[in-house]
Scaffold this active site. Sequence first.
Site: not given
Ligand code: F6R
Length: 251
Positions: A137, A66, A135, A142
């Site tokens: 994702h 992403d 959440n 989402e």
């Molecule tokens: C980032 C991504 C997100 C993160 C998720 C957890 O490329 O795809 O899904 O893996 O938001 O983020 P952290 O590791 O910062 O808790």
Amino acid sequence: MLLIFHDTASASDYVSSTLIEKVRTKPKAVLGLATGGTMEPIYARFVEQALRLQLDVSGLTTFNLDEYVGLRPDHPKSYAAYMHHHLFRHLKFDRARLHLPDGLSTDLDSHSLDYSAKVERCGGIDLQLLGVGGNGHIGFNEPGTPFDSRCHVVQLSERTRMDNSRFFDSGATVPASAITMGMSDIIQAREIVLVATGESKAEIVAEWYENGVTEAIPFTLLKRHTRAKIVLDDAAASLLPDSVRRSRASA
Ligand code: F6R
């Protein structure tokens, strides 16, 4: 498969060693990469191991999950800058094989379609790394995102923007939208390693465990994948039933 490690360092070591093994056995592997706090100790360990072993990474192709819409690749909070900082600049990757969605594209929808198509043209993802949001994702898919979704533009939820505000300077706003690989792109990877560490992930990990596969918790789709590993540390596993924690405690 669920693997629970004592602490974040041992979970990160395990994931890094999995990556090293993949590169050794398939030097031209296609890797799906994630960003975020969870990945930082993993990339740090991988860089350290790869340098020590003089691992050749020049044949690897990578696709990041992403990118924020509206941030230039050299914006310090873009995921392009994150990848450069934590991984790409340290090793001799072939820059032409490193892919991130372009959040500045003038036609985001067709760029997204092209991104999914490019993954397919490269033969699909051999090993997909994932973190998970509070959440549920994965990528920036989402809750409620259809399981058949391909790479697309997404409006980030307030919860996600709040969670990610810790990476932005105070006063700066987290972008409202992003491009993310879709649920269908992710689940097609031949192998998946999802990592959740720290207390802040304990609730979503428990929800994942208790629920069946549901679009309301995107992370649950991994239950349908035959080669998906869920790698946790004790803190992230702390709300799982005792029986599960005990039986997995050998990792
Ligand atoms: C980032 C991504 C997100 C993160 C998720 C957890 O490329 O795809 O899904 O893996 O938001 O983020 P952290 O590791 O910062 O808790």
